[in-house]
Design an enzyme around this catalytic site. Structure first.
Site, PDB file in Angstrom:
ATOM      1  N   LYS A   1     -50.867 -20.978  34.998  1.00 52.77           N
ATOM      2  CA  LYS A   1     -52.243 -20.477  34.946  1.00 52.77           C
ATOM      3  C   LYS A   1     -53.032 -20.604  36.248  1.00 52.77           C
ATOM      4  CE  LYS A   1     -52.369 -18.815  30.934  1.00 52.77           C
ATOM      5  NZ  LYS A   1     -51.593 -17.633  31.237  1.00 52.77           N
TER       6      LYS A   1
ATOM      7  N   HIS B   1     -41.923  -8.962  32.944  1.00 54.13           N
ATOM      8  CA  HIS B   1     -41.258  -9.669  31.849  1.00 54.13           C
ATOM      9  C   HIS B   1     -42.091  -9.575  30.571  1.00 54.13           C
ATOM     10  CE1 HIS B   1     -38.491 -12.535  34.350  1.00 54.13           C
ATOM     11  NE2 HIS B   1     -38.297 -11.263  34.621  1.00 54.13           N
TER      12      HIS B   1
ATOM     13  N   PRO C   1     -48.573 -26.940  36.146  1.00 59.59           N
ATOM     14  CA  PRO C   1     -48.022 -25.582  36.292  1.00 59.59           C
ATOM     15  C   PRO C   1     -47.299 -25.027  35.072  1.00 59.59           C
ATOM     16  CG  PRO C   1     -46.679 -27.182  37.478  1.00 59.59           C
ATOM     17  CD  PRO C   1     -47.861 -27.930  36.965  1.00 59.59           C
TER      18      PRO C   1
ATOM     19  N   TYR D   1     -50.282 -17.025  27.144  1.00 58.87           N
ATOM     20  CA  TYR D   1     -49.382 -16.915  28.292  1.00 58.87           C
ATOM     21  C   TYR D   1     -49.614 -15.615  29.072  1.00 58.87           C
ATOM     22  CZ  TYR D   1     -45.128 -17.674  31.023  1.00 58.87           C
ATOM     23  OH  TYR D   1     -44.244 -17.902  32.053  1.00 58.87           O
TER      24      TYR D   1
ATOM     25  N   TYR E   1     -37.867 -22.065  29.615  1.00 60.95           N
ATOM     26  CA  TYR E   1     -38.545 -23.366  29.591  1.00 60.95           C
ATOM     27  C   TYR E   1     -37.718 -24.264  28.672  1.00 60.95           C
ATOM     28  CZ  TYR E   1     -42.789 -21.193  31.556  1.00 60.95           C
ATOM     29  OH  TYR E   1     -43.695 -20.543  32.363  1.00 60.95           O
TER      30      TYR E   1
END
Ligand code: APR
Ligand code: PHB
Length: 401
Positions: A298, A74, A294, A386, A203
């Protein structure tokens, strides 16, 4: 029964298994002792986002083949708020870096197969594991296996036994500094037998609380909703979970597909760091030393980064005879750990609904969401965290405790 090895690894999660694999490739002997059964370890559903650097380490360790075949690369994520979805184009913002969607469970399975195929020692269902002799510089691990008491003498103990393990509590309390934070929310996660309704993770911030649409494959979806930490899974029928997901993930012109729920469970959220990550011959790695909520994905990546640094340090120790790497281990890891702590806290507090917060707090969250979805600088900062900073980027500065 008494045996000897160079490195006694406690715990067969991703940290312990990968450390064993990296050491083996450098000809260093290790024995892995795991409290649970193989079936239990392989069935445990955990996170599923691998940073660019994690993918590279797994490939170099010789366990990247299935990941490259079955994993989904992704190049971004979506942030959803006020019924509108915004794309964060991480690949473009980070010079081509990306993440791989591949379950931690699958990483663990691949590492177990690699170890067992080589005939290397990996003992499941070890009972009463305890570490001794650290103060005498003569480390020995006691445990019970197959009904008999055993001891494993070693040069180094790698504490890879997770947050509830026995290694961290072996360190005298006065030697450790601990920082922690509890959050007023938890995640209810489901694995569903339905194709993901999205090409990349969503998200979502909503007035009903946070939701996340993730996936495990092109036919399996993994989804989460924010719940109260005291809530119980019995309160959540599949219909209620889907109804919340539909409402919280809603965005204009998009439909969420639902389907049979295969697994469900509630996970508490916590931030935690214990430092230093070394006490004499005992080195802590992964969840044994630190926990993140979460939201930033990470946890697994930090465990992989720790054992990469640790394996290097141990190779130096056993091939050159120098302890420099082991002496620097904790500081090198903690720089990265604190960056990930901050990022995980940042993502968590930006996206969750804190019921004790006031409307001023919600306006700040909305402002932050608007900022990361409209400013290239802010989106780049989120993206580089990220997809994961390189070890070189986080190794430059050292942290003092
Ligand atoms: N003796 C032997 N093994 C133990 C003991 C013990 N006393 N206590 C715990 N273990 C085992 C656990 O059963 C588990 O298999 O140690 C292993 C620790 O694995 P993880 O909890 O997966 O931790 P780690 O390898 O550091 O990986 C971190 O896991 O929890 C996730 O979000 C976290 O993704 C992150 C990753
Ligand atoms: C998951 O797929 O389990 C997952 C994905 C992203 C996160 C956390 C968990 O931030």
């Amino acid at each position: 029964m008494s045996e000897r090895t160079q490195v006694a690894i406690i715990g067969a999660g991703p940290a312990g298994l990968l450390l064993g694999q990296l050491l083996h490739r450098h000809g260093i002997d290790a024995v892995i002792l795991e409290a649970r059964s193989r079936e239990y370890v392989e069935a445990r559903i955990r996170a599923g986002v691998l940073e660019q650097g994690t993918m590279e380490v797994l490939r170099e360790a010789g366990v990247g083949e299935r990941m490259d075949k079955e994993g989904l690369v992704h190049g971004g994520i979506y942030l959803c708020f006020d019924h509108t979805r915004h794309h964060i184009a991480m690949r473009e913002l980070t010079d081509g870096r990306a993440v791989m969607i591949y379950g931690q469970t699958e990483v663990v399975k691949d590492l177990i197969v690699a170890r067992l195929e080589e005939g290397l020692p990996l003992l499941f269902e070890c009972q009463d594991v305890s570490v001794h002799g650290l103060n005498e510089d003569d480390p020995v691990v006691h445990y019970r296996y197959d009904g008999s008491e055993r001891e494993l003498r070693c040069d180094i103990v790698a504490g890879c036994d997770g947050f509830h393990g026995v290694c961290r509590p072996t360190i005298p309390e006065a030697e450790l500094t601990v920082w922690s934070r509890e959050y007023p929310y938890a995640w209810l996660g489901i694995l569903a037998d339905v194709a993901p309704s999205t090409d990349e993770l969503i998200y979502a911030y909503s007035d009903r609380g946070f939701a996340l649409h993730s996936m495990r494959s092109l036919t399996r979806s993994r989804l989460y909703v924010q719940v109260d930490p005291e809530d119980e899974i019995e309160n959540w029928s599949d219909d209620r979970i889907w109804s919340e997901l539909h409402q919280r993930l809603a965005s204009d012109g998009w439909e969420l597909n639902d389907g049979p729920v295969l697994e469900k469970g509630i996970t508490p959220m916590r931030s935690f760091v214990a430092a230093p990550m070394r006490y004499r011959s005992l080195l802590l790695a992964g969840d044994a030393a630190h926990i993140v909520p979460p939201t930033g994905a990470k946890g697994l990546n930090l465990a992989v980064a720790d054992v990469t640094v640790l394996a290097d340090a141990l190779v130096t120790r056993f091939t050159v005879g120098s302890d420099t790497g082991l002496e620097e281990y904790s500081d090198r890891c903690l720089t990265r750990v604190w960056r990930a702590q901050h990022f995980s806290w940042f993502m968590t507090t930006m996206l969750h609904l804190d019921r004790s917060d006031d409307d001023y707090g919600r306006q700040l969250q909305r402002s932050q969401l608007r900022y990361v979805t409209t400013s290239t600088a802010a989106a780049r900062s989120l993206s580089e965290n990220y997809v994961g900073l390189t070890l070189e980027q986080t190794a430059r500065a050292t942290v003092s405790r």
